[in-house]
Scaffold this active site. Structure first.
Site, mmCIF file in Angstrom:
data_model
loop_
_atom_site.group_PDB
_atom_site.id
_atom_site.type_symbol
_atom_site.label_atom_id
_atom_site.label_comp_id
_atom_site.label_asym_id
_atom_site.label_seq_id
_atom_site.Cartn_x
_atom_site.Cartn_y
_atom_site.Cartn_z
ATOM 1 N N GLY B 38 101.488 60.515 -32.891
ATOM 2 C CA GLY B 38 101.207 59.308 -32.124
ATOM 3 C C GLY B 38 101.383 59.474 -30.623
ATOM 4 O O GLY B 38 100.987 58.607 -29.855
ATOM 5 N N CYS B 248 77.519 45.155 -52.292
ATOM 6 C CA CYS B 248 76.496 45.912 -51.590
ATOM 7 C C CYS B 248 75.146 45.710 -52.274
ATOM 8 O O CYS B 248 75.033 45.863 -53.492
ATOM 9 C CB CYS B 248 76.864 47.387 -51.573
ATOM 10 S SG CYS B 248 75.557 48.439 -50.898
ATOM 11 N N CYS B 251 74.205 49.356 -53.739
ATOM 12 C CA CYS B 251 74.989 50.061 -54.757
ATOM 13 C C CYS B 251 75.959 49.152 -55.506
ATOM 14 O O CYS B 251 76.671 49.607 -56.395
ATOM 15 C CB CYS B 251 75.752 51.233 -54.135
ATOM 16 S SG CYS B 251 77.245 50.744 -53.258
ATOM 17 N N CYS B 273 76.852 48.818 -47.710
ATOM 18 C CA CYS B 273 77.986 49.647 -47.305
ATOM 19 C C CYS B 273 77.733 50.222 -45.913
ATOM 20 O O CYS B 273 76.648 50.731 -45.642
ATOM 21 C CB CYS B 273 78.159 50.828 -48.251
ATOM 22 S SG CYS B 273 78.503 50.403 -49.957
ATOM 23 N N CYS B 279 77.615 54.955 -50.266
ATOM 24 C CA CYS B 279 76.609 54.106 -50.898
ATOM 25 C C CYS B 279 75.613 54.957 -51.702
ATOM 26 O O CYS B 279 75.303 54.670 -52.861
ATOM 27 C CB CYS B 279 75.879 53.309 -49.817
ATOM 28 S SG CYS B 279 74.928 51.916 -50.456
HETATM 29 ZN ZN LIG Z 1 76.613 50.483 -51.054
#
Ligand SMILES: [Zn+2]
Lengths: 263, 300
Positions: B38, B248, B251, B273, B279
């Site tokens: 970090g 989606c 998909c 997606c 996807c």
């Molecule tokens: Zn998708």
């Protein structure tokens, strides 16, 4: 508690600061007791601002020591603390009210966030409680609570200074440094601010070190006064005594000039 | 270098464009970043043959960690086929001649501008982020000396001031990307343009995560299994973006990061997606969404 009141909060020993060859302030000694208001007065170049910056650890002095009595009763030399410890003091047990609000406030975030910042820095993570505390403090410094979400750049000069005070006092500090807090304000606005400071000092038992070139401000606020000239303290004592019966010619001159202006 | 190599035609570029000395310098910065998770490590960023804003920081990090056997994937938003992703992929195809892929699972190094792939990353993978502004305190404290001190002393009240302002203004924490995180309980870090949806994926990730800011000349890192906690208030806890009752269109995936696609002037839309590889992989496995051409076919 009563024992603590008898011991100085701040003990300044032989404090000197040079900028290279140039003298900032020299051989300053004094004690500040809990609940006491000390005014450091002088003209510009007298060393009063250098002294304030040394006392508040903004500058590490060339020589000398300043002992601060913490909440647990221990007395530590400020200049032997780590920078982290100094900065924690500055945002918890101390406050610093600047002459110019832009140096002491975040002008672009809301009044509420300005007041809440120290609480968040200390780890407060409850938005509702932080906001309630901010509202409480806005009320105490006479800012309308419906201005909580407004940025300080939309505030008048007097409101900005009152907001600075709230932002500093929210952690219940014991010692507050003030650098010409009424400078640049109209006389009536000054009077209101001074009244507020007097009331808060009385209510909260604050210790204050205030730097000012204005003897009227010193007279109104302080218990004790320290007159500086050319980097040295030339006279100090109870405010009324020093101003009513100045021993040094320079102090006499300062006092007479304010009387002159006032009459 | 062997005589054989010397007599061959000289390559136009050193492997992955940067010279070996520069790569060693950048690797030292990366190692330092890994050692102090970090923490923003300054490094002497080089001019790259592409403009700032095109990911020069990420490109330099990728160039420094890439080996000949690595398999590289580059994404912008979640897609492999945007101009930015394609140009960076082409850059490494030309200068490093490494194998390229669009499949998250196949890649050993993934350079990204915004997203973290939906598919969980593994130990053998490195995710390289292109970072525009590495300093999370910048917006409230422009002084570099002061922000450096705040990091050194772990003074992070200011970050909550920003979140406080969000709530005061919007009624909730409105920051949706570059959402600040606390790393290993020590350093506050800006995950950069990544949406907050992906913040939880950073937490204890099995993959090594490296961040490169070219213009600002900073590198920082999250070694595998690092604690990454999104900052918030007790009464306004951190939440990720959600698309309730959305799947989606292609998909059928749920609970992923979606892009909204406008279909026509009538305002019809669909959600797909953002991670295009995720996807496509799902579709190839037979998962079909309601607007997928194969879906309609199957229904008949
Ligand atoms: Zn998708």
């Amino acid at each position: 508690m009563s024992l603590d009141q008898d011991l100085p909060l701040l003990s300044v020993k032989n404090l000197s600061h040079f900028y290279g060859q140039h003298l900032g302030c020299k051989d300053v000694n004094f004690d500040l007791y809990p609940g006491e208001v000390l005014a450091i007065v002088g003209e510009s170049g007298s060393g009063k601002t250098t002294l304030l910056n040394c006392l508040s650890t903004q500058i590490i002095p060339t020589d000398g020591a300043v002992y601060y009595r913490g909440r647990k009763g221990q007395s530590d030399n400020l200049y032997e603390m780590s920078e982290a410890q100094q900065r924690i003091l500055l945002r918890t047990d101390w406050g610093f009210v600047r002459q110019h609000p832009r140096d002491g406030l975040r002008m672009n975030v809301s009044a509420g966030a300005n007041v809440g910042e120290r609480l968040m820095a200390l780890g407060d993570r409850h938005y509702g409680k932080i906001r309630d505390t901010a509202l409480d403090w806005l009320e105490k410094v006479e800012i309308q609570v419906d201005r909580i979400d407004d940025a300080p750049r939309t505030f008048s000069g007097g409101m900005q200074q009152r907001l600075q005070i709230a932002r500093n006092l929210v952690t219940n500090p014991r010692l507050v440094f003030m650098d010409e807090p009424t400078g640049g304000l109209d006389v009536s606005v000054q009077a209101r601010l001074l009244d507020l400071i007097r009331r808060l000092v009385a209510e909260l038992g604050l210790s204050i070190i205030i730097v000012t070139h204005d003897l009227a401000v010193a007279r109104l606020l302080s218990d004790r006064i320290m007159v500086m000239k050319d980097g040295k303290v030339i006279e100090q004592g109870l405010t009324d005594q020093v101003l009513d019966d100045p021993h040094q010619a320079y102090t006499q001159l300062l006092v007479s000039s304010i009387l002159h202006v006032g009459s | 270098m062997s005589l054989d190599q010397l007599t061959n035609e000289a390559p136009a570029y050193n492997f992955a464009y940067l010279d070996e000395q520069t790569k060693r310098m950048i690797r030292r910065a990366i190692l330092k970043g890994i050692a102090v998770p970090g923490y923003q490590v300054p490094f002497a960023a080089r001019e790259m043959p592409m403009p700032y804003g095109w990911g020069t920081g990420g490109v330099q990090v990728t160039a420094s960690v890439l080996g000949e056997s690595d398999i590289l994937k580059v994404i912008d938003q979640g897609a492999d086929d945007t101009t930015n992703a394609v140009s960076i992929r082409n850059f490494f195809a030309k200068t490093a001649n490494v194998e390229l892929t669009t499949h998250t699972s196949e890649a050993t190094v993934i350079q990204t501008r915004h997203r973290i792939p939906e598919e969980e990353l593994q130990e053998h993978q490195t995710l390289v982020y292109q970072v525009p502004i590495p300093e999370p305190l910048r917006f409230l404290e422009p002084r570099e000396t002061e922000t450096r001190k705040m990091h050194a002393l772990s003074e992070y009240g200011l970050i909550h001031v920003k979140l406080y302002e969000d709530i005061a203004t919007h009624g909730h924490i409105a920051t949706t990307y570059a959402y600040p995180v606390m790393v290993e309980g020590r350093y506050v870090m800006d995950p950069s343009p990544t949406p907050k949806f992906d913040n939880p994926k950073m937490h204890k990730s099995k993959a090594l995560q490296l961040f490169g800011a070219g213009r600002e000349k900073r590198i920082y890192a999250l070694p595998p299994h690092t604690d990454v906690v999104s900052l918030d208030f007790e009464d306004h806890p951190f939440t990720i973006q959600e698309w309730p009752d959305t799947q989606c269109a292609m998909c059928g995936a749920e609970g992923v990061y979606f892009d909204e696609v406008i279909l026509d002037d009538a305002g019809n839309n669909m959600f797909v997606c953002s991670d295009s590889d995720y996807c496509e992989t799902r579709q190839s496995e037979g998962h079909l969404g309601p607007l997928n051409a194969d879906y309609k076919e199957r229904m008949q």
